[in-house]
Every structure is written in C-alpha cells, then in structure tokens.
Design a protein around this motif. Structure first.
Motif, short mmCIF file in Angstrom:
data_model
loop_
_atom_site.label_atom_id
_atom_site.label_comp_id
_atom_site.label_asym_id
_atom_site.label_seq_id
_atom_site.Cartn_x
_atom_site.Cartn_y
_atom_site.Cartn_z
N LYS A 40 50.20 51.14 17.94
CA LYS A 40 49.89 52.45 17.38
C LYS A 40 50.12 52.41 15.88
O LYS A 40 51.15 51.94 15.41
N GLY A 43 52.28 56.33 12.83
CA GLY A 43 53.29 57.26 13.32
C GLY A 43 53.02 57.78 14.72
O GLY A 43 52.01 57.49 15.35
N VAL A 44 53.95 58.58 15.17
CA VAL A 44 53.96 59.04 16.56
C VAL A 44 52.75 59.89 16.92
O VAL A 44 52.19 59.76 18.00
N LYS A 45 52.32 60.77 16.01
CA LYS A 45 51.21 61.69 16.32
C LYS A 45 49.83 61.09 16.09
O LYS A 45 48.83 61.69 16.43
N SER A 46 49.79 59.91 15.53
CA SER A 46 48.51 59.27 15.23
C SER A 46 47.79 58.84 16.50
O SER A 46 48.42 58.52 17.51
N LYS A 47 46.48 58.83 16.43
CA LYS A 47 45.67 58.35 17.55
C LYS A 47 44.95 57.06 17.18
O LYS A 47 44.02 56.65 17.86
N ALA A 90 56.49 53.45 12.15
CA ALA A 90 57.21 54.20 13.18
C ALA A 90 58.15 53.27 13.93
O ALA A 90 57.77 52.20 14.36
N GLU A 92 60.03 52.27 17.08
CA GLU A 92 59.86 52.49 18.52
C GLU A 92 61.19 52.44 19.22
O GLU A 92 62.03 51.66 18.94
#
Length: 92
Positions: A40, A43-47, A90, A92
C-alpha cells in the motif's frame, strides 16, 4: 527429532535450499513477473498499491548486497532489524 520429521513429511517434489538467497533466486526463476508483494502506497487511507514482482525482489536483493559489499561487509554476518515501513511511510 527435527531431522526425522523433515524426512518423514518432506514432499518428494520439494527442493532443499541452503540459504534465503537461493530461495529468492529459485522463486524468480519460477514466478518472474508475478507479484511477490503488494504494498500500500501513501498511508492508511490511500487506495494506491505498488506491485513488486519476484524479478523486482531479486534486483532489490542484489542492490542490497552490493551496498553491503561497498561498505566493506563482504563475508560478514549481519542482522537487519527495524519497523516495517512501506514506501509511502506508513508504519505497519
């Protein structure tokens, strides 16, 4: 007891390896451009995702080895430790 278990349950088609480098090189021969990792990005909200193929992994291993060699660490035993951090930063 460990050796006996390996002999008892070893698949007749399995391959024995001496080190992690041999495992990675063999995987590259077998799977080449198939995805080894999907990471990914951003970051966490990325798609957004980055696909690392087995060939990419082999190139990264050689680049890492070359860097260690250039630091004078040829034939040295090393350990790598740290947090798992994606290219986007990010943890993990």
């Amino acid at each position: 007891m460990g050796v006996e278990l390996v002999k008892k349950y070893r698949n007749k088609d399995s391959i024995a390896f001496d080190n992690i480098k041999d495992i990675i090189l063999n995987s590259g021969k077998l799977y080449g451009e198939k995805a080894a990792f999907i990471i990914k990005e951003g970051g966490v909200k990325s798609k957004n995702y980055i696909t690392k193929t087995y060939n990419d992994l082999i190139n990264d291993v050689y680049a890492f080895g070359t860097a260690l060699f250039s630091m004078g660490l040829k034939d040295a035993r090393i350990a790598v430790a740290g947090k798992t951090v994606t290219p986007g930063g990010a943890v993990e």
